[in-house]
Design a protein around this motif. Structure first.
Motif, PDB file in Angstrom:
ATOM      1  N   TYR A  40      -3.397   7.635   3.715  1.00 46.80           N
ATOM      2  CA  TYR A  40      -2.449   6.941   2.610  1.00 46.80           C
ATOM      3  C   TYR A  40      -2.023   7.965   1.631  1.00 46.80           C
ATOM      4  N   GLY A  89      -0.749   7.274  -1.640  1.00 49.96           N
ATOM      5  CA  GLY A  89      -1.236   7.097  -2.781  1.00 49.96           C
ATOM      6  C   GLY A  89      -0.725   5.760  -3.397  1.00 49.96           C
ATOM      7  N   THR A  90      -0.562   5.414  -4.617  1.00 48.91           N
ATOM      8  CA  THR A  90      -0.426   4.228  -5.233  1.00 48.91           C
ATOM      9  C   THR A  90       1.018   3.952  -5.374  1.00 48.91           C
ATOM     10  N   GLU A  91       1.980   4.747  -5.371  1.00 49.50           N
ATOM     11  CA  GLU A  91       3.334   4.539  -5.623  1.00 49.50           C
ATOM     12  C   GLU A  91       3.825   3.978  -4.277  1.00 49.50           C
ATOM     13  N   GLN A 150      -5.641   9.748   0.846  1.00 46.03           N
ATOM     14  CA  GLN A 150      -7.009   9.328   1.131  1.00 46.03           C
ATOM     15  C   GLN A 150      -7.066   8.234   2.429  1.00 46.03           C
ATOM     16  N   ARG A 194      -1.273  -3.922  -4.530  1.00 48.04           N
ATOM     17  CA  ARG A 194      -0.348  -3.662  -5.803  1.00 48.04           C
ATOM     18  C   ARG A 194      -0.169  -5.100  -6.302  1.00 48.04           C
ATOM     19  N   GLN A 226      -8.685   5.686   2.930  1.00 56.96           N
ATOM     20  CA  GLN A 226      -8.766   3.877   2.630  1.00 56.96           C
ATOM     21  C   GLN A 226      -7.576   3.470   1.974  1.00 56.96           C
ATOM     22  N   HIS A 235       0.818  -1.463  -0.101  1.00 56.90           N
ATOM     23  CA  HIS A 235      -0.239   0.029  -0.087  1.00 56.90           C
ATOM     24  C   HIS A 235       0.930   1.402  -0.058  1.00 56.90           C
ATOM     25  N   PRO A 247      -4.659   2.114  -0.696  1.00 50.84           N
ATOM     26  CA  PRO A 247      -5.110   1.799  -2.237  1.00 50.84           C
ATOM     27  C   PRO A 247      -5.039   0.474  -2.354  1.00 50.84           C
ATOM     28  N   ALA A 248      -5.676   0.157  -3.470  1.00 52.85           N
ATOM     29  CA  ALA A 248      -5.762  -1.408  -4.007  1.00 52.85           C
ATOM     30  C   ALA A 248      -4.320  -1.838  -3.869  1.00 52.85           C
TER      31      ALA A 248
END
Length: 142
Positions: free
Chosen positions: A84, A86-88, A111, A118, A113, A65, A115-116
């Motif tokens: 969180y 982000g997605t990196e 955010q 990885r 929640q 995450h 991130p999805a």
């Protein structure tokens, strides 16, 4: 699966966490890494958040995450993650420091929640971590 403590990815993770801690103004002894997979890292930082004036703030990294900011519990349990980044998976240390500054500045970045999860291959993540084991003049810093 656990990383070999002396391989390039493990040295790189130590280097990456050290650089993030320095960028965030945390001392050299304010972090730790959990070596079992999934990999995780923790950095204690100075500052308090509104609504939690007695709770210490911390950064938490998980390979699935990325970075999150949260507050410590008084019971020694896991930290309570609030936002969180982000997605990196491995953002540049200055990006993490900017995220932390925004959290402490009450600007509510990120955010709430995670991130999805990885779907990064182990080889990709381990190769990127190994880049942080190289001297600073050679390392590519995304």
């Amino acid at each position: 699966m656990e990383l070999d403590f002396e391989d390039a990815a493990a040295r790189g993770l130590r280097g990456y966490v050290r650089l993030v801690a320095e960028a965030c103004g945390a001392g050299p002894n304010c972090s730790f890494i959990e070596w079992d997979r999934p990999l995780r890292a923790y950095i204690a930082v100075d500052g308090r958040l509104p609504g939690f004036p007695t709770r210490d703030v911390a950064l938490w990294w998980q390979e699935e995450h990325g970075w999150a900011a949260g507050i410590e519990t008084h019971s020694g349990q896991d930290i309570i993650l609030l936002t969180y980044l982000g997605t990196e998976a491995l953002p540049a240390p200055r990006v993490v420091a900017r995220f932390l500054a925004e959290v402490l500045g009450r600007r509510h970045p990120g955010q709430p929640q995670p991130p999805a999860l990885r779907r990064v291959t182990d080889d990709d993540l381990l190769d990127r971590l190994a880049d942080y084991a190289r001297p600073a003049l050679v390392r590519h810093n995304p």
